[in-house]
Design an enzyme around this catalytic site. Sequence first.
Site, short mmCIF file in Angstrom:
data_model
loop_
_atom_site.label_atom_id
_atom_site.label_comp_id
_atom_site.label_asym_id
_atom_site.label_seq_id
_atom_site.Cartn_x
_atom_site.Cartn_y
_atom_site.Cartn_z
N ASP A 13 40.71 -87.82 -118.17
CA ASP A 13 39.98 -86.56 -118.32
C ASP A 13 38.71 -86.84 -119.10
O ASP A 13 38.52 -87.93 -119.65
CB ASP A 13 40.84 -85.45 -118.95
CG ASP A 13 41.26 -85.74 -120.38
OD1 ASP A 13 41.14 -86.90 -120.84
OD2 ASP A 13 41.70 -84.81 -121.07
N TYR A 18 35.61 -87.17 -121.83
CA TYR A 18 35.51 -87.30 -123.29
C TYR A 18 35.49 -85.89 -123.88
O TYR A 18 34.84 -84.99 -123.36
CB TYR A 18 34.21 -88.01 -123.67
CG TYR A 18 34.10 -89.45 -123.23
CD1 TYR A 18 35.02 -90.41 -123.63
CD2 TYR A 18 33.02 -89.87 -122.44
CE1 TYR A 18 34.88 -91.74 -123.25
CE2 TYR A 18 32.87 -91.20 -122.06
CZ TYR A 18 33.81 -92.13 -122.47
OH TYR A 18 33.67 -93.45 -122.10
N PHE A 75 34.02 -92.31 -118.01
CA PHE A 75 33.56 -93.36 -118.92
C PHE A 75 32.07 -93.31 -119.27
O PHE A 75 31.64 -93.90 -120.25
CB PHE A 75 33.92 -94.77 -118.39
CG PHE A 75 35.40 -94.99 -118.28
CD1 PHE A 75 36.17 -95.16 -119.42
CD2 PHE A 75 36.03 -95.01 -117.05
CE1 PHE A 75 37.55 -95.36 -119.34
CE2 PHE A 75 37.40 -95.20 -116.95
CZ PHE A 75 38.16 -95.38 -118.09
N HIS A 103 44.37 -99.87 -120.14
CA HIS A 103 43.24 -98.99 -120.39
C HIS A 103 42.30 -99.65 -121.41
O HIS A 103 42.76 -100.36 -122.32
CB HIS A 103 43.73 -97.64 -120.94
CG HIS A 103 42.71 -96.56 -120.90
ND1 HIS A 103 41.75 -96.42 -121.89
CD2 HIS A 103 42.47 -95.58 -119.99
CE1 HIS A 103 40.97 -95.39 -121.59
NE2 HIS A 103 41.38 -94.87 -120.44
#
Length: 245
Positions: A77, A79, A90, A198
């Site tokens: 989802d 930031y 990202f 991740h």
Amino acid sequence: MKLKKQILEVNQLKTLIHNDWQEILAPEFAKAYYGQLHEFLKQEYQTQTIYPDMYHIFTAFEWTPFSQVRVVILGQDPYHNPNQGMGVSFSVRPGVRLPPSLQNIYKELQADLGIAPVQHGYLKKWADQGVLLLNSVLTVRQGAAFSHKGKGWEQLTDKAIEKLSERGGVVFILWGNAAKSKRPLIDESKNTVITGAHPSPFSANYGFFGSKPFSKTNAALAAFGEQPIDWQLPASVDNVEFPGA
């Protein structure tokens, strides 16, 4: 007057993507779950601080049309800190401090391909080459990660993944367990899946660093007869204006 205008804009919030994704996803926009999601978002935008702003919810799709997608980098989802979420996984706007996950992505890029990190986090050059920077959930409350999880976005983005999988010739980069959970949606007989931990500071040392996702992606593209991605970002984006509605 300004508040009334904002409320009117929220109430008239429309789903429109200005490329071939609109036709691909239009059947989803007509379904009951999306109507419920739409009503939920209207209330959220009127009563909470939500990222990204309502005009940039679909930026990932706007930047990379369906017909041009060659790679998918799947996030969870947006930031959730101020000025960060911009509708693209990202990436952050020019001038915004690099989030830790993106810093780790740059470190791995340097270790993998020798590309030195840049000082900004604006990833549009990747998107322009066919890298779909997609989150599974497209909105979030300020300061509350995963706050819009389970509200309907997953059904929409799952459909996007399925449609790309059906088309074939796509490299899917799945970092972390949430992204890896989407693997069953992908036909690996005609697509390539690259997985890893991740890039978050909590997990990067447990299978992200050293995973070489960028060189593996370019090797997979070559096997599909496609040109590699030029992962080198411009040194400066000071004069870039983030596109609005």
